[in-house]
Write a protein that holds these residues in place. Structure first.
Motif, short mmCIF file in Angstrom:
data_model
loop_
_atom_site.label_atom_id
_atom_site.label_comp_id
_atom_site.label_asym_id
_atom_site.label_seq_id
_atom_site.Cartn_x
_atom_site.Cartn_y
_atom_site.Cartn_z
N LYS A 271 3.29 16.26 15.01
CA LYS A 271 4.30 15.25 14.64
C LYS A 271 3.86 14.47 13.41
CE LYS A 271 5.46 12.35 17.64
NZ LYS A 271 6.01 11.39 18.66
N GLU A 272 2.60 14.09 13.40
CA GLU A 272 2.06 13.32 12.30
C GLU A 272 2.11 14.11 10.99
OE1 GLU A 272 -2.36 11.99 10.78
OE2 GLU A 272 -1.97 11.94 12.95
N LYS A 273 1.75 15.38 11.04
CA LYS A 273 1.74 16.22 9.84
C LYS A 273 3.13 16.55 9.36
CE LYS A 273 -2.74 16.46 9.60
NZ LYS A 273 -3.48 15.77 8.50
N ARG A 274 4.06 16.72 10.32
CA ARG A 274 5.43 17.08 9.94
C ARG A 274 6.27 15.86 9.63
NH1 ARG A 274 8.35 22.27 11.99
NH2 ARG A 274 6.68 23.79 11.95
N GLY A 275 5.90 14.73 10.18
CA GLY A 275 6.63 13.49 9.90
C GLY A 275 7.94 13.35 10.67
N PHE A 276 8.04 13.95 11.86
CA PHE A 276 9.24 13.76 12.67
C PHE A 276 8.91 12.91 13.88
CE2 PHE A 276 7.53 17.73 14.50
CZ PHE A 276 7.54 17.42 15.84
N ARG A 277 9.98 12.37 14.52
CA ARG A 277 9.79 11.55 15.71
C ARG A 277 10.00 12.37 16.99
NH1 ARG A 277 12.71 5.72 14.55
NH2 ARG A 277 11.45 5.11 12.75
#
Length: 277
Positions: A271-277
């Motif tokens: 999630k952190e690397k992709r930037g989604f919630r």
């Protein structure tokens, strides 16, 4: 106990007091035979309070520790590390006193050349009514035991493949569980340090992310929706309350909790690397 109760009730209905006495006696012998049948499953039966728990959990423990012993002996010799692993698992499951003695005996039973692997696994599958999530946790614990010396020998993998086949798991599913566990080992040892900015030798942030994808069983080409779906499915399969309600002994919950923590950590990194919630 249930045999005596039912026998007394039906006996009194059809034969008054004499019938109740006869029904009680018949029920007594039913209960005795019932207990003896499950005592043959490894002796764990006397440690559980209900008939359903007696049937499924006694067989779970006997099948778990006896097959662990069988895997340990697969390469011809049970190593000190494998013995320590079994003891550590018993500690984690808080098996003490007679219950621990039964687990140790089951482990020794599995080392015998005549150990009935197929029948033992079949008994376990029937006892948990073929519930895939319970069988998967069982397989994951066996995989962990097989990797205790840091590697998986060919003979050990053959036994795992045989057990998976008896449980109805396709080979691809077992290969995923093996790959995921190897990724979890690396992720636990080095991934956390990478995420917090530390250093862990040759284990890079790219490798940590690659292992996170393996833990979830997804790839970098999968979209965010697919990754979320895979995460939710895995967390549902390893949810402690659900597993207990389906028959997983509470003593084995720690293993499922550890797995859930790895899944959560892997998902958070992605999630952190992709930037989604």
């Amino acid at each position: 106990m249930i045999g005596k109760i039912l026998g007394t009730i039906f006996g009194s209905m059809f034969g008054g007091i004499p019938g109740a006495v006869l029904g009680f006696m018949v029920g007594h012998f039913f209960d005795k035979g019932y207990r003896q049948d499950f005592n043959q499953k490894g002796g764990f039966s006397r440690f559980f309070s209900t008939e359903e728990a007696l049937k499924s959990q006694a067989i779970f423990f006997h099948c778990l520790f006896s097959v662990m012993g069988h895997i340990a002996k697969a390469d011809g010799k049970v190593s000190d590390s494998e013995i320590r692993m079994a003891s550590t698992l018993m500690d984690q499951m808080k098996l003490e006193g007679e219950m621990r003695v039964e687990a140790q005996q089951a482990f020794r039973d599995g080392k015998a050349a005549s150990f009935p692997l197929k029948q033992t696994v079949k008994d376990f599958k029937e006892s948990c009514h073929g519930r895939r999530d319970i069988m998967q946790v069982y397989l994951e614990i066996l995989i962990q035991s097989a990797y205790v010396d840091g590697k998986l020998d060919k003979a050990e993998q053959v036994i795992l493949e045989t057990v998976a086949q008896y449980l109805g798991f396709p080979q691809r599913d077992l290969l995923y569980l093996l790959s995921a566990f190897e990724a979890e080992l690396r992720f636990r040892q080095g991934g956390g340090q990478q995420r917090t900015g530390g250093h862990s030798g040759a284990y890079s942030s790219q490798q940590s992310l690659a292992d996170a994808y393996k833990i979830l069983g997804v790839t970098t080409s999968d979209d965010d929706k697919s990754i979320k779906k895979a995460y939710r499915k895995l967390m549902s399969e390893h949810h402690p309350d659900k597993l207990v309600s389906k028959g997983l002994p509470k003593q084995a919950l720690e293993m499922a909790k550890n797995k859930a923590q790895d899944i959560q950590a892997a998902y958070e990194l992605i999630k952190e690397k992709r930037g989604f919630r």
